[in-house]
Enzyme design. Structure first.
Site, PDB file in Angstrom:
ATOM      1  N   LEU A 139       3.313 -40.746 -21.193  1.00  0.00           N
ATOM      2  CA  LEU A 139       2.697 -41.517 -20.119  1.00  0.00           C
ATOM      3  C   LEU A 139       3.342 -41.097 -18.811  1.00  0.00           C
ATOM      4  CD1 LEU A 139       2.591 -45.169 -21.557  1.00  0.00           C
ATOM      5  CD2 LEU A 139       0.685 -43.559 -21.393  1.00  0.00           C
ATOM      6  N   ASP A 140       2.566 -41.099 -17.725  1.00  0.00           N
ATOM      7  CA  ASP A 140       3.141 -40.840 -16.408  1.00  0.00           C
ATOM      8  C   ASP A 140       4.239 -41.848 -16.103  1.00  0.00           C
ATOM      9  OD1 ASP A 140       1.415 -38.752 -15.968  1.00  0.00           O
ATOM     10  OD2 ASP A 140       0.023 -39.893 -14.722  1.00  0.00           O
ATOM     11  N   ARG A 141       5.170 -41.454 -15.278  1.00  0.00           N
ATOM     12  CA  ARG A 141       6.290 -42.334 -14.908  1.00  0.00           C
ATOM     13  C   ARG A 141       5.790 -43.645 -14.328  1.00  0.00           C
ATOM     14  NH1 ARG A 141       9.983 -43.457 -10.559  1.00  0.00           N
ATOM     15  NH2 ARG A 141       8.560 -42.465  -9.093  1.00  0.00           N
ATOM     16  N   THR A 143       2.935 -45.170 -14.891  1.00  0.00           N
ATOM     17  CA  THR A 143       2.037 -45.904 -15.788  1.00  0.00           C
ATOM     18  C   THR A 143       2.855 -46.652 -16.823  1.00  0.00           C
ATOM     19  OG1 THR A 143       0.320 -44.214 -15.515  1.00  0.00           O
ATOM     20  CG2 THR A 143       0.114 -45.693 -17.397  1.00  0.00           C
TER      21      THR A 143
END
Length: 329
Positions: A139-141, A143
């Site tokens: 997951l993106d940082r 998100t």
């Protein structure tokens, strides 16, 4: 066969491993390391060699050791200064095969760039004493939500194959403006291109390679909560598709209406987190084929508490991997 590292993990991080090439112009191992690691000051390499911090299969590398081809070297990287991310990783499920967590906003999945120790992987390895733990996806940082880790390296491939073969179903929730003129539900398709070394992705003309189902869950005033179901997994796909509908996700510093230079964000700026949540993760068990479903227990604050989201987050102890003992639904 690649040899096992002689250095134990440090702070939950494995040692860096290098293999020297078959030949080269270097007289010493030190000369090769200086050329191989241009971002590391030569004086720092000298200090590490002098302290015995760079090792080969036979032990610490001597500062004057001659260059040897096809040799393995190990060392621990210098860690950047990182402000502690003041939010907890909540463990939703743990067994002998997997660990499923509810990741907070602002915590990266794996070490990268300016984020090393303050990442979900490093925290979990250290706090759960699982040195081989590895992510099945990312997951993106910025998100939050459900994130799957595999306990043993030899089982990681089985779970990654599920993602590769699109046998994993993921749903997200997002908070964005409400616009009655946007007909929902709808399926957005576009071509997304992400170039190496460039932070932002772009939508370009051409055959679609990204697809997202967008549904309205509820709205209150000028804001709404949406369910997003990605059928593909392109970088920043959900954020780009919501912006394309004229519904930029609140808190989006890359693609939102007030976005600026992504590099300008301070490492310790925890305000107005991106209102994007990995809500559910569903996949067949690689061994038994039985369905496994996990759901986030987080809520997107910009919808439930807009004033609190705008004012800033409430800190919680970052060192606690709280186990909520949630089993498969």
């Amino acid at each position: 066969m690649t040899p096992v590292s002689p250095l134990p993990p440090r702070h939950g991080l494995d040692a860096v491993r290098l293999r020297t090439p078959d030949d080269g112009p270097w007289t010493t191992m030190r000369d090769h390391l200086v050329a191989r690691l241009p971002r590391v000051e030569p004086g720092r390499i000298d200090a590490m060699l002098g302290a015995g911090l760079i090792v080969g299969r036979a032990g610490p590398v001597d500062p004057g050791a001659p260059f040897r081809p096809r040799e393995f070297l190990w060392f621990h990287r210098d860690l950047p200064d990182e402000p502690p991310v003041p939010f907890a990783v909540h463990v939703l499920h743990r067994d002998d095969e997997i660990v499923v967590v509810d990741k907070p906003h602002f915590l990266a999945t794996i070490p990268r760039g300016r984020h090393v120790v303050e990442t979900a992987l490093v925290r979990l390895r250290r706090e759960l004493d699982l040195p081989e733990l590895s992510p099945a996806h990312r997951l993106d940082r910025v998100t939050a939500g459900v994130l799957l880790f595999v306990v043993r390296r030899d089982r990681r491939g089985a779970y990654q194959t599920l993602f590769r073969d699109r046998r994993v179903r993921k749903t997200y929730e997002a908070v964005a403006p409400h616009d009655p003129a946007v007909a929902l539900p709808t399926t957005v398709r576009s071509r997304i291109v992400k170039e190496r070394g460039v932070i932002l992705a772009r939508e370009l003309p051409g055959p679609p390679n990204a697809e997202t189902r967008v549904e309205l869950l509820e709205h209150a005033g000028d804001r709404a909560r949406y369910r997003l179901t990605p059928l593909t997994g392109r970088t920043h796909q959900l954020r780009l598709h919501m912006r394309g509908l004229g519904l930029p996700i609140l808190g989006d510093r890359f693609y939102g209406p007030t976005s600026g230079d992504p590099e300008d964000s301070a490492l310790d700026d925890w305000t107005r987190p991106l209102q994007l949540l990995a809500a559910t993760l569903e996949f067949p068990d690689p061994r038994t084929g039985a369905p496994r479903v996990f759901a986030s227990r987080r809520a997107l604050q910009a919808f439930t508490d807009p004033a609190g989201w705008a004012a800033g987050p409430v800190e919680e102890p970052p060192s606690l991997c709280r186990e909520s003992h949630v089993q498969d639904l």
